[in-house]
Design a protein around this motif. Sequence first.
Motif, PDB file in Angstrom:
ATOM      1  N   ILE A   1       0.770  -7.354   1.994  1.00 33.53           N
ATOM      2  CA  ILE A   1      -0.340  -6.720   1.042  1.00 33.53           C
ATOM      3  C   ILE A   1      -0.548  -6.851  -0.308  1.00 33.53           C
ATOM      4  O   ILE A   1       0.626  -6.406  -0.844  1.00 33.53           O
ATOM      5  CB  ILE A   1      -0.366  -5.091   1.575  1.00 33.53           C
ATOM      6  CG1 ILE A   1      -0.558  -5.181   3.245  1.00 33.53           C
ATOM      7  CG2 ILE A   1      -1.241  -4.282   1.042  1.00 33.53           C
ATOM      8  CD1 ILE A   1      -0.668  -3.763   3.662  1.00 33.53           C
TER       9      ILE A   1
ATOM     10  N   ASN B   1       0.810  -1.227  -0.027  1.00 27.81           N
ATOM     11  CA  ASN B   1      -0.001  -0.107  -0.183  1.00 27.81           C
ATOM     12  C   ASN B   1       0.805   1.165   0.073  1.00 27.81           C
ATOM     13  O   ASN B   1       2.315   1.357  -0.577  1.00 27.81           O
ATOM     14  CB  ASN B   1      -1.043  -0.263   1.122  1.00 27.81           C
ATOM     15  CG  ASN B   1      -0.186  -0.248   2.574  1.00 27.81           C
ATOM     16  OD1 ASN B   1       1.029  -0.174   2.510  1.00 27.81           O
ATOM     17  ND2 ASN B   1      -0.875  -0.322   3.482  1.00 27.81           N
ATOM     18  N   SER B   2       0.567   2.370   0.621  1.00 29.71           N
ATOM     19  CA  SER B   2       1.202   3.524   0.376  1.00 29.71           C
ATOM     20  C   SER B   2       2.428   3.474   1.334  1.00 29.71           C
ATOM     21  O   SER B   2       3.576   4.417   1.334  1.00 29.71           O
ATOM     22  CB  SER B   2       0.205   4.669   0.910  1.00 29.71           C
ATOM     23  OG  SER B   2      -0.134   4.496   2.378  1.00 29.71           O
ATOM     24  N   ALA B   3       2.595   2.237   2.145  1.00 26.21           N
ATOM     25  CA  ALA B   3       3.938   2.002   2.746  1.00 26.21           C
ATOM     26  C   ALA B   3       5.053   1.470   2.051  1.00 26.21           C
ATOM     27  O   ALA B   3       6.003   1.346   2.452  1.00 26.21           O
ATOM     28  CB  ALA B   3       3.719   1.631   3.989  1.00 26.21           C
ATOM     29  N   GLY B   4       4.708   1.170   0.657  1.00 27.16           N
ATOM     30  CA  GLY B   4       5.699   0.211   0.016  1.00 27.16           C
ATOM     31  C   GLY B   4       5.319  -1.160  -0.271  1.00 27.16           C
ATOM     32  O   GLY B   4       4.667  -1.886   0.770  1.00 27.16           O
TER      33      GLY B   4
END
Lengths: 611, 344
Positions: B336, B45-48
């Motif tokens: 994820i 996700n937005s954390a990579g």
Amino acid sequence: MKQFRAHIFVCLCLVVSSALAQLDSIQQLDEVVLSDRQLQQFSVGQNLIEIPESRKRITANKLSDLLLENSTIHIRQNGYGMVASASFRGTTAQQTAVVWNGININSQFNGQTDFNTMPTYGYSEISIRPGGGSLLYGSGAVGGSIHLNNQLYFRDTTQVKLFSQIGSFNTFENFIETKHSTEKTSLKFNLNRSASDNDYPILGSSRTNLNGQFEQWSAHLSFAYKLSQNSQLNYHGQFYDGLRHFSVLRPSENKSNYSNTDSRNLIEWEYDKNDFKSVVKYAFLHEAFEYNQNIETNLSTANKANTHLVKTEVYQNYGKLDTNFNISIKQTAADGDNIIDEHIQHLNFSTLLNYNSKWATLSLGLRQEFSNFFDSPLLYTIGAELPVTSAYNLKLSHSKNFRQPSLNDLFWVEGTTNLQPETALQYEASHQFNFKHQSLSFQLTGFFNDISQMIRWLPDQTSTWKPENVDEVKTYGLTTSISKEFKLMPIHFKTQLNYEFTKAIDARTQRQLTFTPQHSAFLNLDLQYKTFALNFTQTYTGKAFTRTDNAPNEILEDFWLSHLNLAYQPKQIDFFSVNIGFKNLFNQAYQTIENRPMPGHQFYVNTIINL
Amino acid sequence: MNIKLFFLSIFSFLILTSCSDDDFGIPVELEGDFANGIFILNEGNSAGGSLSFMTSDFSEITQNAYQSVNPDDDLGLFVQSIFFDEQFAYIISNGSNMITIVNRYTLEFVDRIDSGLNVPRYGLILNGKAYVTNQADFSTTADDYVAVIDLASRTLENTIVLGNYAEKIYEFENKIYVQNASYGFGNQISKLNIENQTVEQNLSFSSAISDTYLSNGNLYVLAQDEITQVNLTNFQTSSTWSLAETHVGASRLAVEGNAIYFTSSNSVYNFTTSDDTISETALFNYETTSAFGTFYGFDVHNGFIYLSDGADFASNGFIQIRNSQGDLIKEQEVGIGPNSFYFN
């Protein structure tokens, strides 16, 4: 550097030219034009917290900072100056209503307000009202509402106020306001510019914040004219235009930017005679944005929405009984590259009753709304305030609130028009202790919110993201505050400590909602010695889960932020004051959105001139 | 034959076939913690994103395998796919416009390509050059291109603008083929001429293409209403199978030998190239709560069926490994948005 010098020059010129002007005095008892007549009167059973004017000058003119440092509202920011949202008591950003002079101004597109497009100096009064408020303020007033009001005075004076600030990373805040009033007319105008290179170092890495620069302009105009002894005409206008680049993590990422324009206009005709009062309002709200996903290719998408609102409010007092009846019609039209060209129409009726006696104040309200795309439930509010003893006050409130689907929910790309509003049942009890002689007050509030039909965007079979009324969430918790004022020799102390504990539980998974901390607190400590004032603010934000399964290692770390501000107002030139401040004193690395680091320590200096 | 030798021979058979499938011949180096097993790519996700590694006997799993070797680095945003040569794995992250080059057996960082890319999707290597599809701007297909990267200097050498969706990319006998379809749009396959670096020919299909798979010189194309076998020797359709009502919404395709597998909703259907029609009885279906993440990744390898589930994309997904009868052999939580499998 050039810009820096120019600012110094402006400041100096203003100091010189203002030598003959007089100090703005707030001691006079003036006739005030209230822009939101219902807020004070019909908040029975709920807490209404006004943020003092003095807090504004130490928060760099950003509403996001002001709320973070003076409330337990949770602010999420995509980096400094980027898109910022606010949420109360574990609810969502769309469940927070922003009310400007009595009008709900949440974006028609995403149903929320961007708190980095709101310069605090644009408003004369900023109040927070935790808890349900859909009855008065409509869609989104579920977790709470934030009120931005512009007051006018009939005072027969002319005033000018200038605020100029420079800070780290080439951040500039400039504000000018003029007020002019006679016994019959009152005029207020202000202009604000906010700009920054915003290239702060990312703590714990060798990177700096890339592509984060922004420039924002806003203007506010308020005007009132007494037509006769009983009637008056008011106008409030707000205009915002800003261009923000969205920061990236790596230089190889596509750099995007976002420009948006908001304009809000409100005209009121007010009639007041004896125990009767009526207000007829017309509001026109325009919002437009352009998103450029790659600034090198410049292929942007743009959308705009226009809202017209006509509202009539009638107030009648019968001794101990205050009544209010409201009827309004609203139409919103959307148009753009990503949105279906559609109209939403609303018609709504609401009525409120207040009964005031020595032993209690009781309030009851009902609201029914009709829309062409969804059914709205009958909303209600019941409130009571019981002055049990002179020092102890008990407040009780129960209400049903809603959040209607926004334009994006209904009409994004293909549209999903079978959506229904989110609804929430809210219960609140507040114990208020006020020991006037000791200048001590203490407050403990418990709240519970049962939210159903919550809208969530999920991908469907063709992998298109679509909104659905799927979620059920229960939020509950406690909020407490204690404040004390005292004098120690020549130093005047004022301190306030707030703490909130919030559970926001997804009914299906029984897990805490992501990016929603359970603990938050702040401490404000103000010291005044002669013409010096020192403000210290400490905030705490607890850890927040980033995953829906609440994986214990996947969190945003908790963080403590400390801010210090020193103000000085020279005795000889009392129209002038200067502030020197440090933000994030201990260089704490923190994020409120995953992978969107916020800045470390910052420095600023500002001057305020009241002529 | 003693039992150890027997297992060893099976083991080496697995390795050799897995390698030849990916068209890079016999590996020159087999030492390293990640030499024998399966990579699962987690989009993130937005954390990579991240990389999980499972040993080839399915007994052990390493999560965050890349960061366990390179703790000061990350793979970037939205890790999309991996392509390989003999020594290296090239990991594409489309949100960060970069390709991380690592040793394919140890996962040690080697180099990074981070210019000339604009939403990169898939890649392959041919004659010392990498060919990487790029989606570029989301609002138009006019700028979609194939980046030609010289692997000696690891820099962009040329771009072949497709003017059409740029998604999966394949190589057969020195010709390159690109799936001109993504997210339910686009119905063509284009053939590129690598000598003059142009689009040589396009093949159109009757409906939007959902997925493609290369096997034994045939490109299999899953469109909305049929599955087509394209013979790449002459770039002509050689067989077509119609999809029935029950197969509506078919999304992923995998082929091994003459066995064709595809997914629809949460079911897998299979048939063979000699069948005239496709059975309407599913081989198996699996339990999922995910709408979009159902069969987020799907592959068939050495008789095993690999599937991944993206769950809600805000918590870890999982993979399942099943035998050719569809019986569950292994289920494992990964990162994820697990989107693809690579057999090392």
